[in-house]
Design a protein around this motif. Sequence first.
Motif, mmCIF file in Angstrom:
data_model
loop_
_atom_site.group_PDB
_atom_site.id
_atom_site.type_symbol
_atom_site.label_atom_id
_atom_site.label_comp_id
_atom_site.label_asym_id
_atom_site.label_seq_id
_atom_site.Cartn_x
_atom_site.Cartn_y
_atom_site.Cartn_z
ATOM 1 N N ARG A 1 0.837 -1.208 0.000
ATOM 2 C CA ARG A 1 0.000 0.000 0.000
ATOM 3 C C ARG A 1 0.868 1.253 0.000
ATOM 4 N NH1 ARG A 1 -3.241 -3.286 3.385
ATOM 5 N NH2 ARG A 1 -2.298 -2.401 5.252
ATOM 6 N N ALA A 2 1.956 1.236 0.751
ATOM 7 C CA ALA A 2 2.876 2.383 0.770
ATOM 8 C C ALA A 2 3.518 2.567 -0.603
ATOM 9 C CB ALA A 2 3.940 2.190 1.843
ATOM 10 N N SER A 3 3.857 1.473 -1.242
ATOM 11 C CA SER A 3 4.449 1.539 -2.572
ATOM 12 C C SER A 3 3.458 2.117 -3.579
ATOM 13 C CB SER A 3 4.884 0.139 -3.006
ATOM 14 O OG SER A 3 5.382 0.147 -4.310
ATOM 15 N N GLU A 4 2.214 1.684 -3.511
ATOM 16 C CA GLU A 4 1.180 2.196 -4.412
ATOM 17 C C GLU A 4 0.921 3.679 -4.162
ATOM 18 O OE1 GLU A 4 -1.773 2.448 -7.346
ATOM 19 O OE2 GLU A 4 -0.105 1.067 -7.043
ATOM 20 N N ALA A 5 0.899 4.093 -2.892
ATOM 21 C CA ALA A 5 0.700 5.506 -2.562
ATOM 22 C C ALA A 5 1.856 6.349 -3.099
ATOM 23 C CB ALA A 5 0.560 5.688 -1.055
ATOM 24 N N THR A 6 3.070 5.844 -2.981
ATOM 25 C CA THR A 6 4.231 6.554 -3.505
ATOM 26 C C THR A 6 4.146 6.669 -5.026
ATOM 27 O OG1 THR A 6 5.573 5.747 -1.675
ATOM 28 C CG2 THR A 6 6.756 6.554 -3.598
ATOM 29 N N ARG A 7 3.746 5.589 -5.670
ATOM 30 C CA ARG A 7 3.605 5.602 -7.129
ATOM 31 C C ARG A 7 2.562 6.630 -7.559
ATOM 32 N NH1 ARG A 7 0.536 4.376 -11.081
ATOM 33 N NH2 ARG A 7 -1.107 3.557 -9.776
ATOM 34 N N ARG A 8 1.426 6.654 -6.856
ATOM 35 C CA ARG A 8 0.365 7.609 -7.211
ATOM 36 C C ARG A 8 0.816 9.045 -6.981
ATOM 37 N NH1 ARG A 8 -5.348 5.161 -5.018
ATOM 38 N NH2 ARG A 8 -5.220 3.160 -6.069
ATOM 39 N N ARG A 9 1.585 9.291 -5.913
ATOM 40 C CA ARG A 9 2.087 10.649 -5.658
ATOM 41 C C ARG A 9 3.022 11.075 -6.780
ATOM 42 N NH1 ARG A 9 4.712 12.198 -0.426
ATOM 43 N NH2 ARG A 9 4.199 14.241 -1.200
ATOM 44 N N PHE A 10 3.829 10.146 -7.254
ATOM 45 C CA PHE A 10 4.792 10.460 -8.300
ATOM 46 C C PHE A 10 4.126 10.601 -9.667
ATOM 47 C CE2 PHE A 10 7.895 9.124 -11.531
ATOM 48 C CZ PHE A 10 8.847 10.101 -11.337
ATOM 49 N N MET A 11 3.240 9.660 -9.996
ATOM 50 C CA MET A 11 2.624 9.629 -11.324
ATOM 51 C C MET A 11 1.388 10.514 -11.437
ATOM 52 S SD MET A 11 4.632 7.722 -13.036
ATOM 53 C CE MET A 11 3.733 7.354 -14.507
ATOM 54 N N GLY A 12 0.838 10.933 -10.324
ATOM 55 C CA GLY A 12 -0.371 11.754 -10.373
ATOM 56 C C GLY A 12 -1.581 10.916 -10.717
ATOM 57 N N SER A 13 -2.407 11.437 -11.603
ATOM 58 C CA SER A 13 -3.648 10.747 -11.941
ATOM 59 C C SER A 13 -3.433 9.545 -12.841
ATOM 60 C CB SER A 13 -4.614 11.726 -12.615
ATOM 61 O OG SER A 13 -4.047 12.171 -13.840
ATOM 62 N N GLY A 14 -2.233 9.400 -13.328
ATOM 63 C CA GLY A 14 -1.942 8.240 -14.161
ATOM 64 C C GLY A 14 -2.336 8.433 -15.610
ATOM 65 N N THR A 15 -2.461 9.678 -16.051
ATOM 66 C CA THR A 15 -2.799 9.941 -17.441
ATOM 67 C C THR A 15 -1.675 9.397 -18.314
ATOM 68 O OG1 THR A 15 -3.911 11.966 -16.780
ATOM 69 C CG2 THR A 15 -3.361 11.749 -19.116
ATOM 70 N N PRO A 16 -2.011 8.563 -19.279
ATOM 71 C CA PRO A 16 -0.956 7.973 -20.098
ATOM 72 C C PRO A 16 -0.235 9.028 -20.932
ATOM 73 C CG PRO A 16 -3.115 7.374 -20.942
ATOM 74 C CD PRO A 16 -3.335 8.119 -19.665
ATOM 75 N N TYR A 17 1.023 8.789 -21.143
ATOM 76 C CA TYR A 17 1.850 9.685 -21.945
ATOM 77 C C TYR A 17 1.527 9.465 -23.406
ATOM 78 C CZ TYR A 17 6.005 11.609 -24.191
ATOM 79 O OH TYR A 17 6.858 12.316 -24.985
ATOM 80 N N THR A 18 1.150 10.526 -24.089
ATOM 81 C CA THR A 18 0.862 10.430 -25.518
ATOM 82 C C THR A 18 1.714 11.466 -26.242
ATOM 83 O OG1 THR A 18 -1.016 11.898 -25.188
ATOM 84 C CG2 THR A 18 -1.497 9.555 -25.267
ATOM 85 N N PRO A 19 2.839 11.046 -26.768
ATOM 86 C CA PRO A 19 3.707 12.002 -27.457
ATOM 87 C C PRO A 19 3.087 12.459 -28.773
ATOM 88 C CG PRO A 19 4.537 9.792 -27.745
ATOM 89 C CD PRO A 19 3.363 9.703 -26.802
ATOM 90 N N ALA A 20 3.502 13.620 -29.225
ATOM 91 C CA ALA A 20 3.035 14.125 -30.517
ATOM 92 C C ALA A 20 3.665 13.285 -31.615
ATOM 93 C CB ALA A 20 3.434 15.582 -30.662
ATOM 94 N N PRO A 21 2.958 13.106 -32.714
ATOM 95 C CA PRO A 21 3.550 12.330 -33.810
ATOM 96 C C PRO A 21 4.772 13.067 -34.363
ATOM 97 C CG PRO A 21 1.447 13.290 -34.473
ATOM 98 C CD PRO A 21 1.633 13.582 -33.018
ATOM 99 N N PRO A 22 5.710 12.327 -34.897
ATOM 100 C CA PRO A 22 6.920 12.981 -35.416
ATOM 101 C C PRO A 22 6.560 13.930 -36.567
ATOM 102 C CG PRO A 22 6.909 10.660 -35.979
ATOM 103 C CD PRO A 22 5.732 10.912 -35.085
#
Length: 87
Positions: free
Chosen positions: A57-78
Amino acid sequence: MKTLLTTIACTLLLAACNKPAPTESVESLLANPERLKEVRAQCKADHDKAGDALCNRASEATRRRFMGSGTPYTPAPPAAPASAPKD
């Protein structure tokens, strides 16, 4: 009768000693960063004593604090390569 009362008293005493530690949810750890820091230190010092459930649970809380809402990274097309000027 005296033996029965002694047995019951001992049973109750042992039951009181084995109360489970209060469980903390991921959300409660997120809301209290100081407690999260303490739990992470406990897990680092003695993982077996802290237990897998609490450390996870502590690990998951740390991950959520670091990653935020967990919005996936979507880079712009080249970008399309610039065409060479025609002579």
